[in-house]
Scaffold this active site. Structure first.
Site, mmCIF file in Angstrom:
data_model
loop_
_atom_site.group_PDB
_atom_site.id
_atom_site.type_symbol
_atom_site.label_atom_id
_atom_site.label_comp_id
_atom_site.label_asym_id
_atom_site.label_seq_id
_atom_site.Cartn_x
_atom_site.Cartn_y
_atom_site.Cartn_z
ATOM 1 N N ASP A 120 -11.602 27.929 15.933
ATOM 2 C CA ASP A 120 -11.507 29.288 15.379
ATOM 3 C C ASP A 120 -12.779 29.710 14.643
ATOM 4 O O ASP A 120 -12.746 30.228 13.522
ATOM 5 C CB ASP A 120 -10.291 29.406 14.460
ATOM 6 C CG ASP A 120 -8.982 29.149 15.200
ATOM 7 O OD1 ASP A 120 -9.017 29.094 16.450
ATOM 8 O OD2 ASP A 120 -7.950 29.003 14.547
ATOM 9 N N ASP A 222 -0.765 19.999 19.363
ATOM 10 C CA ASP A 222 0.329 20.712 20.038
ATOM 11 C C ASP A 222 0.888 21.783 19.104
ATOM 12 O O ASP A 222 1.535 21.468 18.098
ATOM 13 C CB ASP A 222 1.416 19.722 20.449
ATOM 14 C CG ASP A 222 2.393 20.312 21.465
ATOM 15 O OD1 ASP A 222 2.277 21.521 21.757
ATOM 16 O OD2 ASP A 222 3.258 19.567 21.952
#
Length: 459
Positions: A120, A222
């Site tokens: 990010d 995940d």
């Protein structure tokens, strides 16, 4: 086949981080269900991300040290992560030194596992000095990660490093991924979220391609049951599905990203722990029910299963709640064929089951859970009330229809018409109120049905 080497969670969501008490409790829970690693990486911790160069204030550092010590006491590897990418200068050696210093501040508590998170952030180098020194983002990150690993090894030869790259999902054949895989030290584990940021499925074929590009087994970040950002109206308590039993051949493990709601996260995490320990024999429904029993008690599992259906929308199940859809479809089928009273009965029965399940969950001894899921339970109850009102409107329409037959033309005709109009208007008001609901419980299934019934009952 055995379990994965990494079987853990990453506290990596956006928003308010967990409290120290929630983390301590989670570590004990993880140990009980067979997990072995916890990664500290809350996006809301300024000293983890935006202020990464600054040492933690004494109070926060004391809390981290106590947390790391507790993790060690319950046999959970404490992975301390730093996310420096927003302001990192790859060509400045002082930044690399500051990064290692930040990581090793917990060394005296036994922490030997670290993570460098480069997710990010901009997908290209932003500083002139970095562009001149490295040419590509991947080259800069390879140099940084290998250098950090070398320094950590000099401090503790048994230290381990994980890296989350800037491209952490999608096509593994990009120049960035290939350069990263070629350059990173082979003992650095690389994190990946799958085909998407929040992947519905993690297949053997995709993972094998990623592992080949990275030149190492994949370590999954995940993103389930996380519900931050645009998903904050969702409650992810659906069974853990879509992960191939063959992943053990091409992956060294999983870190599941949980929800802001720590206690509610345990429902999915406990089920996922069963997959991570034995993927070959994993039964998603059985694992979910066992995990649910641990959280709410055996007597409330069915109630939680009814509630979970209404909360089905998630990255693993992007469709509307399956059982609720089935009930509504059954009711609509009968409405379309004129069996209005039968349709009302089918709908009412399920709405009453929803209300009963909500009441059982509201009074569950796990007060932490009931507090966390209260917003969803409240609107779940309101949708059940709306569903009952839809059933009443359908029933009133059935009575009115009977009054239109030759045998039914009696003095009750006007009363039945007024009853139908009253039910329709009350339903319309309730649906209007539902516009302000803040959760995605029940999706739009009952809303669509309610609007259709209001439209049909124009008198």
């Amino acid at each position: 086949m055995g379990g994965f080497a990494w079987r853990g969670i990453v506290e990596g969501f956006y928003g308010k981080p967990w409290t120290h008490e929630e983390r301590t409790d989670m570590l004990s829970f993880m140990s009980e269900v067979g997990m072995n690693a916890y990664m500290y990486a809350p996006k809301g911790d300024q000293y983890h991300r935006r202020k990464w160069r600054l040492p933690y204030p004494a109070k926060q550092m004391s809390g981290l040290k106590r947390l790391a010590s507790h993790a060690r006491s319950v046999n959970i590897a404490f992975v301390f992560a730093v996310s420096p990418g927003l302001s990192l200068r790859y060509s400045d050696k002082r930044d690399a030194e500051a990064l290692v210093a930040k990581m090793t501040a917990l060394h005296d508590t036994g922490v030997r596992d670290f993570a460098l998170l480069l997710d990010d952030i901009p997908a290209q180098l932003v500083g002139d000095a970095d562009r001149k020194a490295f040419g590509s983002l991947a080259a800069a990150q390879v140099a940084l990660a290998n250098g950090v690993r070398d320094r950590l090894q000099r401090i503790s030869p048994n230290s381990r490093l994980l890296v989350c790259p800037t491209q952490y999902h999608g096509d593994p054949s990009t120049d960035y991924v290939l350069e990263l895989g070629n350059g990173l030290h082979p003992e650095i584990d690389v994190m990946w979220t799958g085909p998407r940021v929040c992947s519905q499925e993690l297949s053997y074929e995709h993972t094998k391609a990623v592992a080949a590009a990275l030149r190492r087994p994949v370590t999954f970040w995940d993103n389930y049951p996380v519900n931050d950002a645009s998903m904050k109206g969702e409650l992810h308590i659906w069974p853990y599905t879509g992960r191939s039993p063959e992943l053990l051949e091409v992956s060294c493990g999983f870190f599941l990203n949980p929800m802001n709601q720590a206690e509610a996260s345990k429902i999915a995490l406990g089920a996922a722990a069963a997959y991570m320990s034995d993927p070959e024999h994993y039964d998603a429904e059985a694992a979910w029910r066992a995990s649910a029993a641990r959280i709410v008690g055996e007597t409330s599992v069915d109630a939680l299963a009814t509630f979970r259906d209404a909360c089905a929308i998630s990255p693993l199940h992007p469709d509307d709640p399956p059982r609720l859809v089935h009930v509504v479809d059954e009711a609509k089928y009968r409405v379309d064929r004129g069996a209005l009273l039968e349709a009302a009965g089918i709908l009412s029965a399920h709405m009453l089951e929803m209300k009963a399940s909500a009441e059982l969950l509201r009074t569950n001894p796990n007060k932490k859970l009931t507090q966390e899921i209260a917003p969803w339970l409240d609107e779940y109850m309101q949708w059940a009330d709306i569903g009952l009102e839809i059933a009443k409107a359908i029933e009133a329409a059935g009575s009115y229809a009977e009054s239109l037959t030759p045998a039914g033309k009696t003095s009750s005709f006007s009363i039945r018409a007024l009853s139908m109009v009253g039910a329709r208007n009350k339903l319309a008001r309730m649906l209007q109120g539902a516009i302000g609901f803040r959760t995605r419980v029940c999706s739009d299934v009952l809303l669509r049905l309610g609007l259709e019934i209001v439209r049909r009952l124009r008198y």
